[in-house]
Design a protein around this motif. Structure first.
Motif, PDB file in Angstrom:
ATOM      1  N   TRP A 181       0.841  -1.192   0.000  1.00  0.00           N
ATOM      2  CA  TRP A 181       0.000   0.000   0.000  1.00  0.00           C
ATOM      3  C   TRP A 181       0.880   1.247   0.000  1.00  0.00           C
ATOM      4  O   TRP A 181       1.764   1.392   0.844  1.00  0.00           O
ATOM      5  CB  TRP A 181      -0.912   0.027   1.225  1.00  0.00           C
ATOM      6  CG  TRP A 181      -1.842  -1.141   1.296  1.00  0.00           C
ATOM      7  CD1 TRP A 181      -1.743  -2.233   2.104  1.00  0.00           C
ATOM      8  CD2 TRP A 181      -3.015  -1.351   0.504  1.00  0.00           C
ATOM      9  NE1 TRP A 181      -2.780  -3.108   1.873  1.00  0.00           N
ATOM     10  CE2 TRP A 181      -3.580  -2.591   0.888  1.00  0.00           C
ATOM     11  CE3 TRP A 181      -3.641  -0.603  -0.510  1.00  0.00           C
ATOM     12  CZ2 TRP A 181      -4.739  -3.090   0.308  1.00  0.00           C
ATOM     13  CZ3 TRP A 181      -4.802  -1.110  -1.079  1.00  0.00           C
ATOM     14  CH2 TRP A 181      -5.336  -2.338  -0.674  1.00  0.00           C
ATOM     15  N   ARG A 182       0.628   2.146  -0.947  1.00  0.00           N
ATOM     16  CA  ARG A 182       1.401   3.388  -0.972  1.00  0.00           C
ATOM     17  C   ARG A 182       1.142   4.203   0.284  1.00  0.00           C
ATOM     18  O   ARG A 182       2.087   4.702   0.917  1.00  0.00           O
ATOM     19  CB  ARG A 182       1.036   4.217  -2.209  1.00  0.00           C
ATOM     20  CG  ARG A 182       1.728   5.588  -2.187  1.00  0.00           C
ATOM     21  CD  ARG A 182       1.352   6.488  -3.322  1.00  0.00           C
ATOM     22  NE  ARG A 182       1.855   7.832  -3.095  1.00  0.00           N
ATOM     23  CZ  ARG A 182       1.685   8.842  -3.927  1.00  0.00           C
ATOM     24  NH1 ARG A 182       1.009   8.661  -5.050  1.00  0.00           N
ATOM     25  NH2 ARG A 182       2.176  10.025  -3.644  1.00  0.00           N
ATOM     26  N   ASP A 183      -0.141   4.368   0.639  1.00  0.00           N
ATOM     27  CA  ASP A 183      -0.457   5.119   1.846  1.00  0.00           C
ATOM     28  C   ASP A 183       0.038   4.321   3.059  1.00  0.00           C
ATOM     29  O   ASP A 183      -0.461   3.237   3.344  1.00  0.00           O
ATOM     30  CB  ASP A 183      -1.966   5.355   1.956  1.00  0.00           C
ATOM     31  CG  ASP A 183      -2.494   6.247   0.839  1.00  0.00           C
ATOM     32  OD1 ASP A 183      -1.682   6.911   0.183  1.00  0.00           O
ATOM     33  OD2 ASP A 183      -3.723   6.260   0.624  1.00  0.00           O
ATOM     34  N   GLY A 184       1.017   4.837   3.732  1.00  0.00           N
ATOM     35  CA  GLY A 184       1.628   4.148   4.863  1.00  0.00           C
ATOM     36  C   GLY A 184       2.870   3.369   4.487  1.00  0.00           C
ATOM     37  O   GLY A 184       3.573   2.861   5.365  1.00  0.00           O
ATOM     38  N   ASP A 185       3.142   3.246   3.179  1.00  0.00           N
ATOM     39  CA  ASP A 185       4.322   2.517   2.704  1.00  0.00           C
ATOM     40  C   ASP A 185       4.450   1.174   3.435  1.00  0.00           C
ATOM     41  O   ASP A 185       5.469   0.860   4.047  1.00  0.00           O
ATOM     42  CB  ASP A 185       5.578   3.365   2.929  1.00  0.00           C
ATOM     43  CG  ASP A 185       6.809   2.768   2.251  1.00  0.00           C
ATOM     44  OD1 ASP A 185       6.654   2.033   1.254  1.00  0.00           O
ATOM     45  OD2 ASP A 185       7.931   3.030   2.728  1.00  0.00           O
TER      46      ASP A 185
END
Length: 305
Positions: A181-185
């Motif tokens: 997930w990009r959000d939160g890496d």
């Protein structure tokens, strides 16, 4: 649609992509592309929300061909909350498709056929009715000597439901997929459940999955996960190639920006099916896939007998 509406919609779409698209470098390119096309008056030709959606979607998919990346038009009014458009649409589709299980049938030779379409619905949709229907169908085919799962008309689905289905087709809890997930890496693993209600088909009997050029997204994940685990033989056509989970954002009463916010990483292959599709083990035209899989199943059963 006024020019001001168009400016706002395209500008907001570009920002959402810049903020959330799974590949930040591609997101920058796309945001710049939309801004340039807007400044050049390219979207001024759109007289309706549907026309604007088509023009913007064409540009969004022009860089890396991500088919989950769209400014999607909906004839019905789009709910304002994120993901609301998809929820409303799939609820209607569940009502029209026996909760996503339109066909369960016994074929000659002790082979069962289970079709999942048009979507592999979330288990809790319609107060859990979709999950109850799916579990009942999987329990019903558990006693078959071989199983064919038909995904030729299936255009997507829930990753959580995919993992649940795998629980009925394997003997123990198994790591089936990982999502970045990009959000939160961050990374999140998906495992098939160790326990499933009712009997399971199990992990040793012959299993075949049918695909077509229309099979997409969550349907592809089910086929790919089982194929990479060596659990199923995929029969039919190469699928469409959409591996990115996405989120929906309403930017107009009839327009939803669908932004892929993650990507799949299979624990066996280390990659996914994005852009390339799931390649069948036995490649035949989709119309011939069921007959071929049935023959293969009977041959396998005769060999063990």
């Amino acid at each position: 649609m006024t020019a001001l509406d168009t400016d706002r919609i395209v500008t907001e779409t570009a920002k959402l992509i810049a903020d959330h698209y799974v590949f930040p470098d591609i997101a920058e390119q796309l945001s710049a592309l939309l801004a340039d096309r807007l400044a050049a008056g390219h979207y001024g030709a759109a007289g309706t929300a549907e026309e604007l959606g088509a023009l913007v979607t064409e540009d969004l998919q022009s860089v890396n061909g991500d088919r989950h990346l769209r400014l999607q038009y909906h004839a019905e009014t789009v709910p304002a909350e994120p993901g609301g458009a998809v929820l409303a649409e799939i609820t209607r589709e569940a009502d029209d498709s026996m909760n996503g299980v339109p066909l369960v049938r016994r074929l000659d030779g002790g082979v069962a056929l289970l079709e999942l379409a048009p979507i592999i619905f979330p288990m809790q949709l319609k107060d859990g009715a979709t999950g109850e229907t799916l579990r009942a169908a999987l329990n019903l085919v558990a006693c078959a000597e071989a199983l064919i799962i038909d995904l030729r008309r299936t255009r997507g689905g829930s990753p959580d439901t995919v993992a649940c289905i795998c629980g009925y087709l394997l003997d123990e809890s198994t790591h089936v997929n990982t999502t970045y997930w990009r959000d939160g890496d961050s990374y999140a693993q998906s495992w098939s459940p160790a326990y499933v209600p009712g009997p399971r088909f199990g992990g040793s009997k012959p299993l075949y999955v049918l695909t077509s050029g229309s099979s997409f997204s969550g349907a592809e994940e089910l086929a790919y996960d089982l194929q990479q685990l060596g659990r199923a033989v995929v029969v039919g056509e190469r699928s469409r190639g959409g591996a990115h989970p996405r989120e929906g954002y309403t930017v107009h009463p009839h327009l939803e920006v669908t932004v892929p916010t993650g990507r799949s990483v299979n624990p066996v292959s280390g990659t996914d099916w994005e852009g390339v599709g799931v390649r069948p083990d036995i490649e035949v035209p989709a119309a011939e896939a069921l007959e071929r899989a049935h023959r293969e199943a009977l041959t396998a059963l005769n060999a063990t007998a």
